[in-house]
Motif scaffolding. Sequence first.
Motif, PDB file in Angstrom:
ATOM      1  N   HIS A  98      49.028  76.946  36.954  1.00  0.00           N
ATOM      2  CA  HIS A  98      49.732  76.684  35.702  1.00  0.00           C
ATOM      3  C   HIS A  98      51.234  76.759  35.967  1.00  0.00           C
ATOM      4  CE1 HIS A  98      51.037  76.886  31.526  1.00  0.00           C
ATOM      5  NE2 HIS A  98      51.735  77.955  31.845  1.00  0.00           N
ATOM      6  N   TYR A  99      51.945  75.744  35.525  1.00  0.00           N
ATOM      7  CA  TYR A  99      53.402  75.744  35.657  1.00  0.00           C
ATOM      8  C   TYR A  99      53.999  76.429  34.444  1.00  0.00           C
ATOM      9  CZ  TYR A  99      58.214  74.112  35.961  1.00  0.00           C
ATOM     10  OH  TYR A  99      59.574  74.054  36.033  1.00  0.00           O
ATOM     11  N   TYR A 100      54.688  77.566  34.657  1.00  0.00           N
ATOM     12  CA  TYR A 100      55.246  78.275  33.517  1.00  0.00           C
ATOM     13  C   TYR A 100      56.735  78.034  33.362  1.00  0.00           C
ATOM     14  CZ  TYR A 100      56.404  81.838  37.057  1.00  0.00           C
ATOM     15  OH  TYR A 100      56.869  82.500  38.168  1.00  0.00           O
ATOM     16  N   GLY A 101      57.402  77.527  34.391  1.00  0.00           N
ATOM     17  CA  GLY A 101      58.816  77.219  34.286  1.00  0.00           C
ATOM     18  C   GLY A 101      59.625  78.409  33.798  1.00  0.00           C
ATOM     19  N   SER A 102      60.308  78.246  32.685  1.00  0.00           N
ATOM     20  CA  SER A 102      61.105  79.332  32.125  1.00  0.00           C
ATOM     21  C   SER A 102      60.331  80.130  31.088  1.00  0.00           C
ATOM     22  CB  SER A 102      62.383  78.765  31.494  1.00  0.00           C
ATOM     23  OG  SER A 102      62.045  77.854  30.468  1.00  0.00           O
ATOM     24  N   ALA A 103      59.108  79.675  30.761  1.00  0.00           N
ATOM     25  CA  ALA A 103      58.299  80.337  29.726  1.00  0.00           C
ATOM     26  C   ALA A 103      57.376  81.355  30.369  1.00  0.00           C
ATOM     27  CB  ALA A 103      57.522  79.294  28.941  1.00  0.00           C
ATOM     28  N   TYR A 104      57.950  82.413  30.947  1.00  0.00           N
ATOM     29  CA  TYR A 104      57.157  83.389  31.692  1.00  0.00           C
ATOM     30  C   TYR A 104      56.343  84.281  30.760  1.00  0.00           C
ATOM     31  CZ  TYR A 104      55.893  87.167  34.802  1.00  0.00           C
ATOM     32  OH  TYR A 104      55.170  88.086  35.513  1.00  0.00           O
ATOM     33  N   GLU A 105      55.085  84.449  31.108  1.00  0.00           N
ATOM     34  CA  GLU A 105      54.183  85.390  30.437  1.00  0.00           C
ATOM     35  C   GLU A 105      53.306  86.028  31.513  1.00  0.00           C
ATOM     36  OE1 GLU A 105      53.422  82.321  26.718  1.00  0.00           O
ATOM     37  OE2 GLU A 105      51.926  83.870  27.136  1.00  0.00           O
ATOM     38  N   PRO A 106      52.584  87.074  31.189  1.00  0.00           N
ATOM     39  CA  PRO A 106      51.619  87.593  32.170  1.00  0.00           C
ATOM     40  C   PRO A 106      50.641  86.497  32.567  1.00  0.00           C
ATOM     41  CG  PRO A 106      51.928  89.149  30.393  1.00  0.00           C
ATOM     42  CD  PRO A 106      52.644  87.894  29.987  1.00  0.00           C
ATOM     43  N   CYS A 107      50.245  86.457  33.827  1.00  0.00           N
ATOM     44  CA  CYS A 107      49.469  85.309  34.320  1.00  0.00           C
ATOM     45  C   CYS A 107      48.123  85.190  33.633  1.00  0.00           C
ATOM     46  CB  CYS A 107      49.308  85.377  35.827  1.00  0.00           C
ATOM     47  SG  CYS A 107      48.432  86.840  36.440  1.00  0.00           S
ATOM     48  N   TYR A 108      47.589  86.291  33.077  1.00  0.00           N
ATOM     49  CA  TYR A 108      46.295  86.202  32.398  1.00  0.00           C
ATOM     50  C   TYR A 108      46.406  85.537  31.026  1.00  0.00           C
ATOM     51  CZ  TYR A 108      48.108  90.496  30.270  1.00  0.00           C
ATOM     52  OH  TYR A 108      48.885  91.429  29.649  1.00  0.00           O
ATOM     53  N   ALA A 109      47.637  85.297  30.558  1.00  0.00           N
ATOM     54  CA  ALA A 109      47.839  84.705  29.232  1.00  0.00           C
ATOM     55  C   ALA A 109      47.846  83.177  29.253  1.00  0.00           C
ATOM     56  CB  ALA A 109      49.134  85.211  28.622  1.00  0.00           C
ATOM     57  N   TYR A 110      47.900  82.596  30.444  1.00  0.00           N
ATOM     58  CA  TYR A 110      48.047  81.150  30.522  1.00  0.00           C
ATOM     59  C   TYR A 110      46.729  80.409  30.418  1.00  0.00           C
ATOM     60  CZ  TYR A 110      52.649  82.295  32.519  1.00  0.00           C
ATOM     61  OH  TYR A 110      53.909  82.778  32.741  1.00  0.00           O
ATOM     62  N   ALA A 111      46.827  79.160  29.963  1.00  0.00           N
ATOM     63  CA  ALA A 111      45.746  78.192  30.129  1.00  0.00           C
ATOM     64  C   ALA A 111      46.073  77.387  31.379  1.00  0.00           C
ATOM     65  CB  ALA A 111      45.655  77.277  28.915  1.00  0.00           C
ATOM     66  N   TYR A 112      45.147  77.308  32.298  1.00  0.00           N
ATOM     67  CA  TYR A 112      45.402  76.691  33.596  1.00  0.00           C
ATOM     68  C   TYR A 112      44.990  75.229  33.555  1.00  0.00           C
ATOM     69  CZ  TYR A 112      46.661  81.185  35.431  1.00  0.00           C
ATOM     70  OH  TYR A 112      47.312  82.368  35.666  1.00  0.00           O
ATOM     71  N   GLU A 113      45.891  74.363  33.992  1.00  0.00           N
ATOM     72  CA  GLU A 113      45.640  72.927  33.839  1.00  0.00           C
ATOM     73  C   GLU A 113      45.286  72.203  35.119  1.00  0.00           C
ATOM     74  OE1 GLU A 113      48.425  74.581  33.145  1.00  0.00           O
ATOM     75  OE2 GLU A 113      50.241  73.440  33.600  1.00  0.00           O
TER      76      GLU A 113
END
Length: 126
Positions: free
Chosen positions: A99-114
């Motif tokens: 998942h590309y988070y760019g400047s929108a950093y969150e804990p990695c478990y919070a992302y939806a992986y594309e």
Amino acid sequence: QLQLVESGGGLVQPGGSLRLSCAASGFNLNYYAIAWFRQAPGKERERISCISSGDGTTYYENSVKGRFTISSDTAKRTVTLQMNSLKAEDTAVYYCAAHYYGSAYEPCYAYAYEYWGQGAQVSVSS
């Protein structure tokens, strides 16, 4: 073209170890989070570990905590999952995802992986 390729799966006896690798091509790991998921037969896919390549922050599900270790080598564009003390219930197809988070950093478990790899079979059996 962004691509993820897993390697290192196989058959191992209970208590044994395996190392899975996820090789990234078409992008570098900066500003990406990489996660490992697994799906056992008849079960839903579950996220088991993830890492934010920017600062190395990691996360583990309770089912693998203390047994699995995730690490990232940004120079080699590879994320590794070292799996120790394997159990029969670890048998599954293992996938890496990005998942590309760019400047929108969150804990990695919070992302939806594309972005997803094709999967690697891990079988734990005597």
